[in-house]
Design a protein around this motif. Structure first.
Motif, PDB file in Angstrom:
ATOM      1  N   ALA A 134       5.895  16.833 -40.751  1.00 45.95           N
ATOM      2  CA  ALA A 134       6.791  18.013 -40.588  1.00 45.95           C
ATOM      3  C   ALA A 134       8.264  17.223 -41.433  1.00 45.95           C
ATOM      4  CB  ALA A 134       7.335  18.229 -39.082  1.00 45.95           C
ATOM      5  N   LEU A 135       8.397  15.779 -41.083  1.00 46.72           N
ATOM      6  CA  LEU A 135       9.657  15.197 -41.522  1.00 46.72           C
ATOM      7  C   LEU A 135       9.498  15.177 -43.138  1.00 46.72           C
ATOM      8  CD1 LEU A 135      10.301  12.290 -39.109  1.00 46.72           C
ATOM      9  CD2 LEU A 135      11.749  14.616 -39.627  1.00 46.72           C
ATOM     10  N   SER A 136       8.311  15.226 -43.594  1.00 46.12           N
ATOM     11  CA  SER A 136       8.011  14.924 -45.196  1.00 46.12           C
ATOM     12  C   SER A 136       8.752  15.973 -45.989  1.00 46.12           C
ATOM     13  CB  SER A 136       6.536  14.877 -45.361  1.00 46.12           C
ATOM     14  OG  SER A 136       5.976  15.965 -45.311  1.00 46.12           O
ATOM     15  N   PHE A 137       8.997  17.308 -45.252  1.00 46.90           N
ATOM     16  CA  PHE A 137       9.633  18.541 -45.906  1.00 46.90           C
ATOM     17  C   PHE A 137      10.868  18.365 -45.770  1.00 46.90           C
ATOM     18  CE2 PHE A 137       4.943  19.617 -44.896  1.00 46.90           C
ATOM     19  CZ  PHE A 137       4.640  20.486 -45.900  1.00 46.90           C
ATOM     20  N   GLY A 138      11.511  17.387 -45.330  1.00 45.79           N
ATOM     21  CA  GLY A 138      13.093  17.144 -45.133  1.00 45.79           C
ATOM     22  C   GLY A 138      13.703  18.362 -44.157  1.00 45.79           C
ATOM     23  N   THR A 139      12.922  18.279 -43.183  1.00 42.63           N
ATOM     24  CA  THR A 139      13.240  19.386 -42.056  1.00 42.63           C
ATOM     25  C   THR A 139      14.517  18.996 -41.324  1.00 42.63           C
ATOM     26  OG1 THR A 139      10.736  19.632 -41.485  1.00 42.63           O
ATOM     27  CG2 THR A 139      12.277  20.143 -39.793  1.00 42.63           C
ATOM     28  N   GLU A 140      15.269  19.957 -40.942  1.00 42.76           N
ATOM     29  CA  GLU A 140      16.560  19.613 -40.421  1.00 42.76           C
ATOM     30  C   GLU A 140      16.589  20.027 -38.742  1.00 42.76           C
ATOM     31  OE1 GLU A 140      20.020  20.496 -43.508  1.00 42.76           O
ATOM     32  OE2 GLU A 140      19.109  22.189 -42.813  1.00 42.76           O
ATOM     33  N   GLU A 170      11.103   8.310 -33.705  1.00 45.04           N
ATOM     34  CA  GLU A 170      10.904   8.559 -35.146  1.00 45.04           C
ATOM     35  C   GLU A 170      11.770   9.514 -35.603  1.00 45.04           C
ATOM     36  OE1 GLU A 170       7.994   8.029 -38.088  1.00 45.04           O
ATOM     37  OE2 GLU A 170       8.064   7.077 -36.295  1.00 45.04           O
ATOM     38  N   LEU A 171      12.130  10.636 -34.818  1.00 46.12           N
ATOM     39  CA  LEU A 171      13.172  11.581 -35.349  1.00 46.12           C
ATOM     40  C   LEU A 171      14.505  11.130 -35.410  1.00 46.12           C
ATOM     41  CD1 LEU A 171      11.879  14.745 -33.217  1.00 46.12           C
ATOM     42  CD2 LEU A 171      11.354  14.215 -35.519  1.00 46.12           C
ATOM     43  N   ALA A 172      14.947  10.078 -34.495  1.00 48.10           N
ATOM     44  CA  ALA A 172      16.188   9.516 -34.556  1.00 48.10           C
ATOM     45  C   ALA A 172      16.339   8.601 -35.873  1.00 48.10           C
ATOM     46  CB  ALA A 172      16.463   8.634 -33.313  1.00 48.10           C
ATOM     47  N   GLN A 173      15.243   8.113 -36.145  1.00 47.67           N
ATOM     48  CA  GLN A 173      15.280   7.465 -37.766  1.00 47.67           C
ATOM     49  C   GLN A 173      15.422   8.271 -38.860  1.00 47.67           C
ATOM     50  OE1 GLN A 173      11.960   4.994 -37.955  1.00 47.67           O
ATOM     51  NE2 GLN A 173      12.706   3.468 -36.440  1.00 47.67           N
ATOM     52  N   ALA A 174      15.182   9.528 -38.634  1.00 43.54           N
ATOM     53  CA  ALA A 174      15.125  10.643 -39.757  1.00 43.54           C
ATOM     54  C   ALA A 174      16.658  11.427 -39.336  1.00 43.54           C
ATOM     55  CB  ALA A 174      14.131  11.349 -39.718  1.00 43.54           C
ATOM     56  N   GLU A 214      18.876  19.281 -27.124  1.00 43.65           N
ATOM     57  CA  GLU A 214      18.425  20.086 -26.067  1.00 43.65           C
ATOM     58  C   GLU A 214      16.818  19.627 -25.565  1.00 43.65           C
ATOM     59  OE1 GLU A 214      16.302  23.484 -24.164  1.00 43.65           O
ATOM     60  OE2 GLU A 214      15.958  22.878 -26.215  1.00 43.65           O
ATOM     61  N   VAL A 215      16.747  20.086 -24.160  1.00 43.05           N
ATOM     62  CA  VAL A 215      15.240  19.399 -23.898  1.00 43.05           C
ATOM     63  C   VAL A 215      14.019  19.687 -24.906  1.00 43.05           C
ATOM     64  CG1 VAL A 215      13.318  20.101 -22.206  1.00 43.05           C
ATOM     65  CG2 VAL A 215      15.847  20.222 -21.491  1.00 43.05           C
ATOM     66  N   SER A 216      14.122  20.720 -25.728  1.00 41.25           N
ATOM     67  CA  SER A 216      12.661  20.686 -26.712  1.00 41.25           C
ATOM     68  C   SER A 216      13.295  20.802 -27.867  1.00 41.25           C
ATOM     69  CB  SER A 216      12.088  21.930 -26.216  1.00 41.25           C
ATOM     70  OG  SER A 216      11.673  21.837 -25.122  1.00 41.25           O
ATOM     71  N   ALA A 217      14.612  20.422 -28.390  1.00 45.21           N
ATOM     72  CA  ALA A 217      15.206  20.740 -29.804  1.00 45.21           C
ATOM     73  C   ALA A 217      15.812  19.363 -30.350  1.00 45.21           C
ATOM     74  CB  ALA A 217      16.047  21.884 -29.735  1.00 45.21           C
ATOM     75  N   TYR A 218      15.510  19.179 -31.648  1.00 45.13           N
ATOM     76  CA  TYR A 218      16.167  18.290 -32.249  1.00 45.13           C
ATOM     77  C   TYR A 218      16.450  18.755 -33.582  1.00 45.13           C
ATOM     78  CZ  TYR A 218      12.893  15.489 -29.370  1.00 45.13           C
ATOM     79  OH  TYR A 218      12.280  14.848 -28.369  1.00 45.13           O
ATOM     80  N   ALA A 219      17.809  18.060 -33.943  1.00 42.23           N
ATOM     81  CA  ALA A 219      18.507  18.656 -35.424  1.00 42.23           C
ATOM     82  C   ALA A 219      19.268  17.471 -36.166  1.00 42.23           C
ATOM     83  CB  ALA A 219      19.222  19.752 -34.945  1.00 42.23           C
TER      84      ALA A 219
END
Length: 402
Positions: free
Chosen positions: A201-207, A246-250, A256-261
């Motif tokens: 998912a991150l490989s697409f530059g997901t925000e 992993e997401l924090a590094q990106a 929110e409980v289920s959301a990262y941005a």
């Protein structure tokens, strides 16, 4: 001096039915499109498999639903629109254009209002996404769930990994904001496989990424026939911790409980939910919360699509299956159930602003939550501590009325 306590038929103290608000919260609109190609075995949403959706009848009923709702929100500005389902991307480009034109002609949408459409990769078409964007959609939310073909088959999804990747590229070419939905703790899933999905998912530059734990919801196929080899609680917790790192590094922070941005990419519509804003729910099974200066009302539409369409067309209000005015004993839990889902919480002043109650109304619960280490002691914010975040259900339940 003694006081008289009026009891309800069930023996509980009667509540004051209303509240006093000096200002009304932001207003969002949710539109439910109930049909999908196939019902997924884990899904407990109000969705119905259909090979051919009754688009004309649906849009006509939606107009009746909207027109009957106008007196309750007259003159208020709309900050966001979310079209969910089901699979809203089953609507034709012309149908979606008519829907959004209907909303613009009846409501005061802000020029920068966020307009989100949920889409299934299995129904993705590049031309249709571009048409949706031309009609006013600013954000697409794609139900990817996994990039593992075997897992997608277990989940009953109609798309494969290749279609998921193609849909992401189409969406990113069509709109500025794209959200991806993923699931974890899938049958037989390992930590490495979970991280592989996230890295894909991150490989697409997901925000923006929404990450959901697979749960066995009542009245679903999985509840009756649970899949084998589900990860245990410790493994699932390890997956979530590893994903968060992993997401924090990106540069995607869990807000929110289920959301990262990433900064600036949070979902405005969902934030309005968590901050106890208002939302008008349109369509079969849609729920809404509307504030007035003297009361806050929750309502729900009839769930079955055919029944909702028939009743909405009568224009007599019979399509609304439930209406409930929140009492003063309901409001603390209703507010905290939402606000505490936000990692940074909310300003303490928002409680009085959105409920009409003084913060003193929950002073005892706040003191108890702080003493148990579940709530931060900062008097200017209502925010779960690290421990409270781990035991969020326990913290939220402290604000239930006895």
């Amino acid at each position: 001096m003694s006081r008289t306590i009026i009891l309800q038929p069930d023996g509980r103290p009667a509540q004051r039915p209303g509240t006093t608000l000096t200002s009304l919260p932001p207003l969002s609109v949710y539109v439910h499109v109930p049909w999908c190609v196939r019902k997924c075995p884990y899904c407990d949403f109000n969705s119905h498999a259909a090979s051919d959706i009754p688009e004309r009848a649906y849009l006509d009923a939606l107009r009746h639903d909207l027109e009957q709702a106008l007196p309750s929100i007259w003159g208020r500005q709309v900050v966001s629109v979310f079209i969910g389902g089901g699979t809203p991307s089953l609507l034709s480009a012309a149908g979606l254009d008519e829907l959004l034109a209907m909303l613009r002609s009846h409501l005061r949408l802000l020029p920068d209002a966020e307009v989100t459409l949920e889409a299934n990769p299995g129904t993705a078409e590049a031309g249709r996404f571009r048409d949706y964007a031309a009609s006013g959609v600013t954000r697409l939310s794609l139900g990817i769930q996994s990039f593992d073909d075997a897992q997608l088959q277990k989940l009953g999804r109609i798309h494969d990994a290749g279609q998921a990747r193609a849909a992401i590229r189409m969406a990113q070419q069509a709109v500025a904001r794209v959200n991806l939905d993923l699931m974890f703790a899938l049958p037989g899933q390992t930590l490495d496989a979970c991280l592989a999905d996230v890295r894909q998912a991150l490989s697409f530059g997901t925000e923006h990424l929404s990450l959901y734990h697979l749960t066995m919801e009542p009245n679903t196929v999985f509840a009756k026939y649970p899949p084998r080899d589900l990860p245990d609680d410790d493994t699932a917790a390890a997956m979530q911790d590893a994903v968060q790192a992993e997401l924090a590094q990106a540069s995607l922070q869990r807000y929110e409980v289920s959301a990262y941005a990433r900064p600036g990419a949070r979902c405005k519509h969902n934030l309005n939910y968590w901050e106890f804003g208002d939302y008008l729910g349109l369509g079969p099974g849609a729920h809404g919360k509307i504030s007035f200066h003297d009361r806050i009302v929750r309502e729900a539409r009839a769930r079955q699509p055919e029944s909702w369409m028939e009743r909405a067309s009568r224009a007599d209000g019979s399509h609304i299956a439930e209406t409930r005015t929140l009492g003063t004993l309901d409001l603390p839990f209703e507010f905290m159930l939402n606000a505490l889902r936000l990692r940074d919480g909310v300003a303490s002043s928002l409680f009085a602003e959105r409920t009409g109650l003084s913060l003193a109304a929950i002073a005892h619960q706040l003191e108890a939550a702080v003493s148990r280490g579940l709530l931060d002691a900062d008097p200017t914010r209502l925010q779960a501590s690290s421990l409270g975040w781990r035991f969020l259900n326990d913290l939220q339940e402290m604000f239930l009325s006895n």
